[in-house]
Design a protein around this motif. Structure first.
Motif, mmCIF file in Angstrom:
data_model
loop_
_atom_site.group_PDB
_atom_site.id
_atom_site.type_symbol
_atom_site.label_atom_id
_atom_site.label_comp_id
_atom_site.label_asym_id
_atom_site.label_seq_id
_atom_site.Cartn_x
_atom_site.Cartn_y
_atom_site.Cartn_z
ATOM 1 N N VAL A 101 72.087 40.426 68.185
ATOM 2 C CA VAL A 101 73.229 40.388 67.273
ATOM 3 C C VAL A 101 73.463 41.807 66.760
ATOM 4 O O VAL A 101 72.514 42.558 66.535
ATOM 5 C CB VAL A 101 73.012 39.403 66.107
ATOM 6 N N THR A 102 74.719 42.163 66.633
ATOM 7 C CA THR A 102 75.072 43.452 66.044
ATOM 8 C C THR A 102 75.977 43.181 64.856
ATOM 9 O O THR A 102 76.951 42.440 64.968
ATOM 10 C CB THR A 102 75.836 44.336 67.060
ATOM 11 N N VAL A 103 75.624 43.795 63.741
ATOM 12 C CA VAL A 103 76.402 43.595 62.517
ATOM 13 C C VAL A 103 76.911 44.960 62.055
ATOM 14 O O VAL A 103 76.141 45.918 61.984
ATOM 15 C CB VAL A 103 75.511 42.976 61.415
ATOM 16 N N VAL A 104 78.192 45.033 61.784
ATOM 17 C CA VAL A 104 78.767 46.267 61.224
ATOM 18 C C VAL A 104 79.558 45.870 59.985
ATOM 19 O O VAL A 104 80.378 44.954 60.042
ATOM 20 C CB VAL A 104 79.690 46.975 62.245
ATOM 21 N N PRO A 161 68.012 34.008 61.532
ATOM 22 C CA PRO A 161 68.550 34.616 60.330
ATOM 23 C C PRO A 161 68.556 36.141 60.445
ATOM 24 O O PRO A 161 67.503 36.756 60.609
ATOM 25 C CB PRO A 161 67.535 34.188 59.260
ATOM 26 N N GLN A 162 69.704 36.734 60.366
ATOM 27 C CA GLN A 162 69.805 38.208 60.402
ATOM 28 C C GLN A 162 70.159 38.702 59.001
ATOM 29 O O GLN A 162 71.201 38.312 58.454
ATOM 30 C CB GLN A 162 70.896 38.625 61.402
ATOM 31 N N THR A 163 69.292 39.548 58.440
ATOM 32 C CA THR A 163 69.623 40.082 57.119
ATOM 33 C C THR A 163 70.765 41.094 57.249
ATOM 34 O O THR A 163 70.871 41.818 58.246
ATOM 35 C CB THR A 163 68.419 40.752 56.445
ATOM 36 N N VAL A 164 71.595 41.127 56.224
ATOM 37 C CA VAL A 164 72.788 41.988 56.245
ATOM 38 C C VAL A 164 72.917 42.697 54.897
ATOM 39 O O VAL A 164 72.894 42.044 53.848
ATOM 40 C CB VAL A 164 74.071 41.142 56.460
ATOM 41 N N LYS A 178 69.584 48.984 64.481
ATOM 42 C CA LYS A 178 71.021 49.116 64.178
ATOM 43 C C LYS A 178 71.492 48.263 63.005
ATOM 44 O O LYS A 178 72.465 48.604 62.351
ATOM 45 C CB LYS A 178 71.846 48.772 65.435
ATOM 46 N N ASN A 179 70.809 47.146 62.753
ATOM 47 C CA ASN A 179 71.292 46.255 61.686
ATOM 48 C C ASN A 179 70.659 46.534 60.328
ATOM 49 O O ASN A 179 70.892 45.775 59.378
ATOM 50 C CB ASN A 179 71.052 44.790 62.068
ATOM 51 N N HIS A 180 69.859 47.589 60.238
ATOM 52 C CA HIS A 180 69.219 47.895 58.949
ATOM 53 C C HIS A 180 70.156 48.730 58.081
ATOM 54 O O HIS A 180 70.473 49.867 58.431
ATOM 55 C CB HIS A 180 67.916 48.670 59.159
ATOM 56 N N PRO A 181 70.545 48.189 56.910
ATOM 57 C CA PRO A 181 71.412 48.993 56.049
ATOM 58 C C PRO A 181 70.736 50.277 55.575
ATOM 59 O O PRO A 181 71.397 51.258 55.266
ATOM 60 C CB PRO A 181 71.702 48.059 54.870
ATOM 61 N N CYS A 182 69.395 50.271 55.522
ATOM 62 C CA CYS A 182 68.688 51.468 55.028
ATOM 63 C C CYS A 182 68.915 52.684 55.921
ATOM 64 O O CYS A 182 68.852 53.821 55.445
ATOM 65 C CB CYS A 182 67.189 51.183 54.884
#
Ligand code: GCB
Length: 593
Positions: free
Chosen positions: A188-191, A263-266, A397-401
């Motif tokens: 999954v990729t989240v932007v 579950p993907q954290t966002v 890629k999905n880590h907001p940090c």
């Protein structure tokens, strides 16, 4: 590759613990087929751990080559039609894995995860199987990081490399078995975007098998705030709670694909370099922190939750808001924790030491070689480096940090060859993630006068040791040289922000000196204060990440007394006097925000 999570459709079995272990002193185990039965004359080893400081014999500690690990594991009951996957958080630097006598996977690269579906070879539900792992700790010109081997006068193989931290090896992160449905969420990729007070979550799911996808977005208290169906979509969250430095607010994108739930954290946030600023959620961000190492007494480079949480507590105590994963990707647990603690991360690949001009922190005698040549860092090294960049971005890629990708630390960057080497890699990073700035960390040999690759990147990241390796003990000259250099960068690249990603002197804790000379605790206070005074006079300097968070283990060298001593904290995490001085500054800066 997705992080392993336990869900209603996925069971996780942790295989950490005490394994059988053998240092392969003749490197003969593959030919002798040690994977076909119990390891001969084995000892035991903790997993995860670096094996090096656990064993007591120097020859074993410095062994160059294969290390064997073995244990029994069991196919879980109730597996049914699900698949069974074996996953390693990392094995340093490469590994071959067998289930019973069957080789199931090989992996290169010591700091990233790998997994393999073992359903068809592991046996029936409830049965045990023999799991054997052969880890290889060797570095060559074609590995990332690179290194080379040479026999000593006794005929013994020795490992050399152009970075100073010790080449710890072993199974450094957790080993897990997990189950998942045959049709499952594969990626999954989240932007995220921000429109006023509304958060936008763009997602794209890849499914193995033909299952339909639906998603629910939950806030931190578990309340649904948006939903959609389809593998790709755009969710809107009115009055969203944005992820921000110091405020690690996380939503969860609950992905349903057939029977599978993942579950993907966002964290909803934006990052952008605009002019000489780095903006998080549209606000200028100033980095306060350190370059760090995964390095601990006895454990070496093993991930350890106790040390992780303690290190974050120390960073918070000091008023830090960020760190760089110098000089390799850190454990996934660390990235998750940085997300939830609201720490900002410069995420670095393991491309360290692509530079024959440095070695163990000083120029080495072996340097008749060129860094980039068919015999040294070559096309195959570049291909391995590209894979490391792509795999790091795929993992994180999905880590907001993560706000910047650092594709290398202190490579040679003042030759035409270095430009040829790096131009395609900078492009590969941008292609893998068009949403984040890309940089590399510059060594002090590469000055505004001779450096050739900064235009390929969004930020200038500088490691500088004025007052230590140069202008030693003379902070007036050090300050002058530092200012001249910053002026040079600003002249050549007026539109780019500068982050200092390393600076600081070695400091023997407890070494007090009335005359405040190098190696003393007073000199560490003075040298850091000099750098900070300079930073404060340049608005284009948008960050200070000193070297290092804590003292760490290195190769032996005349410049290293029991390791690298540039830490704010000792290796056992006691603050040096400079830590208090920096704390005062950083807490004040935090207040002023
Ligand atoms: C550097 C390297 C870092 C070393 C440091 C030092 O520039 O990036 O890995 O540990 O210098 O202390 O020499």
């Amino acid at each position: 590759m997705l992080t392993v999570r336990e869900t209603s459709s996925r069971n996780v079995f942790v295989l950490d613990g005490v394994w059988d272990f053998k240092v392969d002193d003749q490197n003969s185990g593959i030919n002798d087929r040690w994977f076909t039965g119990p390891l001969p004359d084995s000892q035991t080893m903790a997993v995860p751990a670096s094996f090096n400081d656990v064993v007591t014999c120097t020859e074993a500690r410095d062994h160059v080559g294969y290390l064997w690990y073995q244990r029994e594991a069991r196919v879980p009951r109730g597996l049914g039609e699900d698949r069974l996957v074996l996953r390693f958080g990392s094995a340093t630097h490469s590994a071959i894995v067998w289930v019973n006598d069957t080789e199931v996977t090989r992996h290169e690269g010591g700091y990233l995860p790998f997994e393999v579906d073992i359903t068809d070879v592991s046996g029936s539900e409830g049965e045990t199987f023999r799991l054997t792992v052969c880890v290889d700790n060797r570095l060559s010109w074609e590995t990332i990081p690179p290194g080379y081997m040479k026999k000593d006068s006794t005929g013994r193989e020795r490992q050399f490399y152009y970075h100073d931290f010790y080449n710890y090896a072993g199974i450094h992160r957790s080993v897990k078995l997990y189950t998942r449905p045959a049709d499952h969420v594969e990626n999954v990729t989240v932007v995220t975007e921000i429109e006023g007070t509304t958060g936008i979550v763009n997602y794209e799911v890849v499914v193995a098998g033909g299952a339909d996808v639906s998603v629910r977005l939950l806030d931190a208290s578990g309340q649904q705030v948006a939903e959609a169906s389809g593998a790709k979509g755009r969710l809107s969250v009115p009055n969203a709670h944005f992820w921000a430095p110091g405020d690690g607010y996380l939503y969860t994108l609950e992905i349903h694909a057939g029977e599978d739930v993942y579950p993907q954290t966002v964290g909803i946030r934006t990052v952008e370099v605009r002019g000489t600023e780095l903006l998080i959620n549209g606000k200028p961000f100033y980095f306060r922190g350190y370059g760090r190492h995964e390095d601990n007494i006895v454990r070496g480079k093993a991930h350890d939750n106790v040390m992780m949480i303690h290190d974050f507590e120390l960073m918070k105590w000091q008023g830090a808001n960020s760190f760089r994963t110098s000089h390799y990707p850190y454990a996934e647990e660390v990235m998750d924790y940085a997300d939830r603690e609201g720490f900002v991360v410069i995420d670095e690949t393991s491309a360290v030491g692509l530079n024959v001009g440095i070695g163990g922190g000083i120029a080495t005698a072996e340097n008749k070689l060129k860094t980039f040549s068919p015999e040294t860092c070559n096309e195959r090294t570049q291909a391995a480096h590209r894979r490391e960049i792509e795999k790091l971005i795929a993992r994180d890629k999905n880590h907001p940090c993560v706000v910047i990708w650092s594709i290398a630390n202190e490579p040679e960057s003042f030759t035409e060859e270095s430009r040829e080497y790096f131009a395609p890699l900078a492009e590969a990073a941008r292609k893998a993630d068009p949403t984040r700035p890309v940089g590399y960390v510059n060594v002090m040999l590469a000055t505004p006068d001779n450096e050739k690759i900064t235009d390929l990147f969004d930020v200038i990241m500088l490691n500088r040791y004025n007052g230590w390796y140069v202008q030693t003990g003379n902070l007036a000259d050090a300050e002058a040289a530092l200012r001249t250099e910053i002026d040079g960068w600003l002249k050549n690249y007026p539109g780019k922000p500068i982050i200092f990603t390393e600076y600081g002197p070695d400091t023997m804790n407890g070494n007090a000196d009335l005359y405040r000379r190098p190696w003393s605790q007073e000199y560490q206070i003075d040298m850091l204060a000099m750098f900070h005074k300079v930073f404060d006079s340049y608005p284009e300097v948008i960050g200070e990440q000193m070297w290092n968070f804590a003292d760490f283990s290195t190769v032996p060298g005349i410049m290293r007394v029991g390791g690298n001593k540039k830490g704010m904290f000792t290796r056992d995490r006691n603050p040096k006097p400079a830590a208090y001085a920096v704390r005062e500054r950083w807490l004040r800066m935090r207040e002023e925000l």
